[in-house]
Design a protein around this motif. Structure first.
Motif, short mmCIF file in Angstrom:
data_model
loop_
_atom_site.label_atom_id
_atom_site.label_comp_id
_atom_site.label_asym_id
_atom_site.label_seq_id
_atom_site.Cartn_x
_atom_site.Cartn_y
_atom_site.Cartn_z
N VAL A 90 0.86 -1.19 0.00
CA VAL A 90 0.00 0.00 0.00
C VAL A 90 0.89 1.24 0.00
CG1 VAL A 90 -1.81 1.26 1.20
CG2 VAL A 90 -1.77 -1.25 1.29
N ILE A 91 0.79 2.04 -1.04
CA ILE A 91 1.56 3.28 -1.14
C ILE A 91 0.76 4.44 -0.58
CG2 ILE A 91 2.74 4.85 -2.71
CD1 ILE A 91 4.03 2.05 -2.38
N ASP A 92 -0.54 4.43 -0.86
CA ASP A 92 -1.41 5.49 -0.36
C ASP A 92 -2.84 4.97 -0.36
OD1 ASP A 92 -2.07 8.18 0.50
OD2 ASP A 92 -2.88 8.51 -1.50
N SER A 93 -3.61 5.33 0.65
CA SER A 93 -5.02 4.93 0.70
C SER A 93 -5.74 5.92 1.60
CB SER A 93 -5.18 3.51 1.24
OG SER A 93 -6.53 3.09 1.21
N ALA A 94 -6.66 6.69 1.00
CA ALA A 94 -7.30 7.75 1.78
C ALA A 94 -8.62 8.16 1.16
CB ALA A 94 -6.38 8.97 1.86
N ALA A 95 -9.49 8.69 2.02
CA ALA A 95 -10.76 9.24 1.54
C ALA A 95 -10.49 10.49 0.71
CB ALA A 95 -11.66 9.58 2.73
N THR A 96 -11.34 10.70 -0.29
CA THR A 96 -11.30 11.90 -1.11
C THR A 96 -12.60 12.68 -0.87
OG1 THR A 96 -12.35 10.80 -3.00
CG2 THR A 96 -9.93 10.69 -2.85
N ASP A 97 -12.75 13.80 -1.56
CA ASP A 97 -13.96 14.60 -1.38
C ASP A 97 -15.22 13.84 -1.76
OD1 ASP A 97 -12.48 16.72 -0.48
OD2 ASP A 97 -12.41 17.75 -2.43
N ASP A 98 -15.09 12.88 -2.70
CA ASP A 98 -16.28 12.19 -3.17
C ASP A 98 -16.13 10.67 -3.16
OD1 ASP A 98 -14.47 11.92 -5.22
OD2 ASP A 98 -15.85 12.51 -6.82
N GLY A 99 -15.20 10.14 -2.34
CA GLY A 99 -15.05 8.68 -2.30
C GLY A 99 -13.76 8.24 -1.66
N TRP A 100 -13.01 7.39 -2.37
CA TRP A 100 -11.75 6.85 -1.85
C TRP A 100 -10.81 6.57 -3.01
CZ3 TRP A 100 -11.52 5.75 3.55
CH2 TRP A 100 -10.27 5.28 3.99
N ARG A 101 -9.51 6.75 -2.75
CA ARG A 101 -8.49 6.44 -3.76
C ARG A 101 -7.33 5.75 -3.07
NH1 ARG A 101 -3.76 8.71 -5.96
NH2 ARG A 101 -3.54 8.46 -8.23
N ALA A 102 -6.85 4.65 -3.68
CA ALA A 102 -5.72 3.91 -3.11
C ALA A 102 -4.73 3.57 -4.21
CB ALA A 102 -6.21 2.63 -2.43
N VAL A 103 -3.44 3.60 -3.84
CA VAL A 103 -2.37 3.24 -4.76
C VAL A 103 -1.58 2.09 -4.16
CG1 VAL A 103 -0.32 4.06 -6.00
CG2 VAL A 103 -2.21 5.64 -5.54
N PHE A 104 -1.37 1.04 -4.96
CA PHE A 104 -0.60 -0.13 -4.55
C PHE A 104 0.55 -0.33 -5.52
CE2 PHE A 104 -5.11 -0.55 -3.65
CZ PHE A 104 -5.13 -0.87 -2.30
N ARG A 105 1.67 -0.85 -5.01
CA ARG A 105 2.84 -1.08 -5.88
C ARG A 105 3.29 -2.53 -5.78
NH1 ARG A 105 6.64 3.56 -5.44
NH2 ARG A 105 5.02 4.39 -6.84
N LEU A 106 3.50 -3.14 -6.93
CA LEU A 106 4.00 -4.51 -6.99
C LEU A 106 5.45 -4.55 -6.53
CD1 LEU A 106 3.37 -7.44 -8.02
CD2 LEU A 106 4.36 -6.72 -10.21
N ARG A 107 5.77 -5.48 -5.62
CA ARG A 107 7.15 -5.58 -5.14
C ARG A 107 8.09 -6.06 -6.24
NH1 ARG A 107 6.36 -8.35 0.86
NH2 ARG A 107 5.01 -6.70 1.71
N HIS A 108 7.64 -6.99 -7.06
CA HIS A 108 8.43 -7.49 -8.18
C HIS A 108 8.46 -6.46 -9.30
CE1 HIS A 108 9.93 -11.65 -8.13
NE2 HIS A 108 8.99 -11.91 -7.25
N LYS A 109 9.50 -6.44 -10.08
CA LYS A 109 9.51 -5.72 -11.34
C LYS A 109 9.02 -6.66 -12.44
CE LYS A 109 11.25 -1.80 -9.87
NZ LYS A 109 12.56 -1.29 -10.29
N VAL A 110 8.45 -6.10 -13.50
CA VAL A 110 8.00 -6.85 -14.66
C VAL A 110 8.80 -6.37 -15.86
CG1 VAL A 110 6.07 -7.35 -16.19
CG2 VAL A 110 5.69 -7.20 -13.73
N MET A 111 9.69 -7.20 -16.37
CA MET A 111 10.59 -6.81 -17.45
C MET A 111 11.34 -5.54 -17.08
SD MET A 111 10.23 -9.17 -19.83
CE MET A 111 10.86 -8.44 -21.36
N GLY A 112 11.66 -5.41 -15.80
CA GLY A 112 12.38 -4.25 -15.31
C GLY A 112 11.51 -3.06 -14.99
N ALA A 113 10.20 -3.15 -15.24
CA ALA A 113 9.29 -2.03 -15.01
C ALA A 113 8.65 -2.11 -13.63
CB ALA A 113 8.20 -2.02 -16.08
#
Length: 366
Positions: A90-113
């Motif tokens: 979990v990188i970020d997870s919080a309520a917004t003015d009209d709902g909720w937004r969350a950002v998650f990051r994969l621990r593995h890289k995919v083809m270096g990405a």
């Protein structure tokens, strides 16, 4: 196991951080609690599973990102790649003015990405809005969403306009001692209601029948129609409507996985019933096939995104659920001015929808 749950008024979504699968999705509408997504019966059941199963099968749930789709035969990874089989933070997870937004990051890289998953909910919207962002890396990667729903009494399907449907060269379960299938392989049809059947004649891809014990896979290629790509499933016993939407410029194919008691070996064991995967992607079957020559490319269909240092790409996807209206899926789905309109013969209904989210008309990065 770690679950991360996000909520807005009328909707909640839980992500299984061990594999990046959506463990649960609940939409509250019309005094009902709708659960559009499937969770395999062996997940958290405490039973002994075959040792060689990828974690994505062990924890098979809801929807997940495939990168690549199917075989990981370019960079070593399990079936459907690291995004479907390994941990997210979990990188970020919080309520917004009209709902909720969350950002998650994969621990593995995919083809270096690096890979980020962005989930957003909006108050009173019966939809999960998703975006995946790839940054850096090298080479090219195929991608697909893998939402799964399940029915106890079958259902009726409708789609945005498709050019044709086609099955691959071989069925998923060719050995009758292990499973069974009903479609012809390979086969093709521009009429989704008359697709070649294995035993001769045709089958209707818009009708999911519970008495058809099968394991089938078919790819639908989007037509040029200028609107969102969509799949609508009217689940009969559940009395609801499941909706899956995409931008066809980003994800030009929709792959249907019909899994209805068609596998007899563990962990499936004939109990994986009424499941439909609605898998929107930019892919052929397997990483090597997707970045090499393949039948879809010969049809002018993109099957991978290019990776590169200092560059990135993203694609968006929507899953929703509504109470049923008449037991049949809509014939047309349009989005504009913050609404979605679902139209059938002589009737229409509007629901709140972020009509700018899918960025229709925006060209995808090749």
């Amino acid at each position: 196991m770690t679950i991360s749950t996000i909520k807005a008024r009328g909707i909640s979504v839980s992500l299984d951080l061990t594999v990046g699968h959506i463990a649960d999705m609940v939409v509250e509408s019309g005094g009902r609690r709708l659960k559009p997504l499937h969770r395999a019966p062996w997940v958290d059941a405490g039973e002994t599973l075959p040792r060689d199963l990828p974690q994505g099968t062990v924890r098979l749930s809801g929807d997940f990102l495939c990168a690549p789709f199917s075989r990981s035969d370019v960079e070593a990874a399990p079936l459907h790649g690291w995004p479907a089989n390994s941990a997210w933070d979990v990188i970020d997870s919080a309520a917004t003015d009209d709902g909720w937004r969350a950002v998650f990051r994969l621990r593995h890289k995919v083809m270096g990405a690096s890979v980020d998953k962005i989930l957003a909910l909006r108050d009173d919207h019966p939809f999960l809005y998703q975006e995946h962002v790839f940054s850096g890396g090298s080479g090219a990667i195929s991608v697909a969403h893998h939402p799964m729903t399940a029915m106890t009494g079958g259902g009726r399907l409708a789609f945005s306009p498709k050019r044709f449907a086609a099955t691959p060269a071989d069925p998923l379960e060719p050995d009758p001692a292990r499973g069974r299938f009903m479609l012809a392989y390979p086969a093709r049809s521009a009429d989704l209601q008359h697709f070649p059947a294995a035993g001769g004649g045709t089958l209707d891809l818009t009708d999911y029948r519970m008495d058809d014990r099968r394991e089938d896979f078919v790819t639908l290629v989007e037509a040029d129609h200028g609107g969102p790509g969509w799949t609508a499933l009217a689940r009969q016993a559940e009395d609801d409507l499941v909706l899956v939407l995409k931008n066809p410029a980003e994800l030009p194919v929709t792959m249907l996985w019909l899994s209805n008691g068609g596998r007899d070996y563990a962990p499936w064991s004939g109990r994986h019933l009424g499941v439909l995967g609605i898998e929107d992607g930019r892919t052929a079957v397997g990483h090597a096939a997707s970045i090499g020559d393949n039948w879809l490319k010969r049809e002018g269909v993109a099957t991978a995104f290019a990776l590169g240092e200092g560059r990135g790409f993203s694609f968006r996807h929507v899953i929703g659920a509504l109470p049923a209206s008449g037991g049949e899926p809509p014939q047309e789905v349009t989005t504009a001015n913050g609404r979605m309109r679902l139209a059938s013969a002589g009737a229409a209904r509007d629901v709140p929808f972020d009509s700018d989210f899918l960025r229709i008309g925006r060209p995808a990065v090749a």
